[in-house]
Design an enzyme around this catalytic site. Structure first.
Site, PDB file in Angstrom:
ATOM      1  N   GLY A 133       0.814  -1.211   0.000  1.00  0.00           N
ATOM      2  CA  GLY A 133       0.000   0.000   0.000  1.00  0.00           C
ATOM      3  C   GLY A 133       0.840   1.250   0.000  1.00  0.00           C
ATOM      4  O   GLY A 133       2.057   1.220  -0.197  1.00  0.00           O
ATOM      5  N   HIS A 180       6.490  -4.722   1.538  1.00  0.00           N
ATOM      6  CA  HIS A 180       6.904  -3.741   0.537  1.00  0.00           C
ATOM      7  C   HIS A 180       7.225  -2.442   1.266  1.00  0.00           C
ATOM      8  O   HIS A 180       6.354  -1.851   1.891  1.00  0.00           O
ATOM      9  CB  HIS A 180       5.789  -3.501  -0.485  1.00  0.00           C
ATOM     10  CG  HIS A 180       5.430  -4.733  -1.233  1.00  0.00           C
ATOM     11  ND1 HIS A 180       5.988  -5.034  -2.452  1.00  0.00           N
ATOM     12  CD2 HIS A 180       4.600  -5.755  -0.940  1.00  0.00           C
ATOM     13  CE1 HIS A 180       5.500  -6.186  -2.871  1.00  0.00           C
ATOM     14  NE2 HIS A 180       4.666  -6.637  -1.973  1.00  0.00           N
ATOM     15  N   GLU A 223       9.846   2.467  -1.031  1.00  0.00           N
ATOM     16  CA  GLU A 223       9.523   3.036  -2.333  1.00  0.00           C
ATOM     17  C   GLU A 223       9.806   4.535  -2.387  1.00  0.00           C
ATOM     18  O   GLU A 223       9.890   5.118  -3.454  1.00  0.00           O
ATOM     19  CB  GLU A 223       8.044   2.809  -2.682  1.00  0.00           C
ATOM     20  CG  GLU A 223       7.692   1.361  -2.970  1.00  0.00           C
ATOM     21  CD  GLU A 223       7.188   0.620  -1.742  1.00  0.00           C
ATOM     22  OE1 GLU A 223       7.295   1.156  -0.614  1.00  0.00           O
ATOM     23  OE2 GLU A 223       6.701  -0.508  -1.898  1.00  0.00           O
TER      24      GLU A 223
END
Length: 146
Positions: free
Chosen positions: A104, A131, A134
């Site tokens: 997300g 994740h 980013e």
């Protein structure tokens, strides 16, 4: 594949609000993936028998698997709900669910907030993917400046 379990409206045209639960949502995806796997296995066996090749090779069957996702913009309670569902369904003997993940918007919530939920998954032997990274971050006690 990965998906976050969702509660969906079954028929938007109906006067009665009927919802699809998160469990029904995941069960539907699993059912479709299982049917695809059976169909592709049949295709593969047929091509083997008929010696149908592409450049001398038979295309191997695809084996779909599912990772249950936790949205980092949600709450810890929502994360626990999704992971508990993944645990429950993986215990049922099906082989489609292969792990859980946190994904997300990377600007929402610190991923450490979800540690208790992912500890549940780890305790049950579910693989975990997270994740992160980013966006360039830094300037706090847990992250390194570039």
């Amino acid at each position: 594949l990965r998906t976050g379990p969702k509660v969906l409206l079954r028929d938007h045209r109906s006067a009665e609000a009927q919802h699809c639960t998160k469990k029904q949502y995941v069960e539907t995806i699993i059912s479709i993936m299982q049917e695809f796997e059976r169909t592709d296995q049949q295709r593969y066996q047929h091509e083997l028998r008929k010696n149908k090749t592409i450049g001398g090779f038979v295309r191997l069957p695809l084996i779909p698997r599912l990772i249950i996702s936790v949205d980092r913009s949600g709450s810890l309670d929502q994360a626990i709900e999704n992971i508990a569902l993944a645990i429950e369904m993986s215990r049922s003997g099906q082989k489609i669910i292969v792990g859980v993940e946190l994904g997300g918007n990377p600007t929402r919530n610190d991923f450490r907030m979800f540690q208790p939920a992912f500890e549940m998954a780890r305790k049950e032997g579910l693989p975990i993917a997270i994740h992160c990274g980013e966006l360039p971050m830094g300037s706090n006690e847990f992250e390194k400046d570039p």
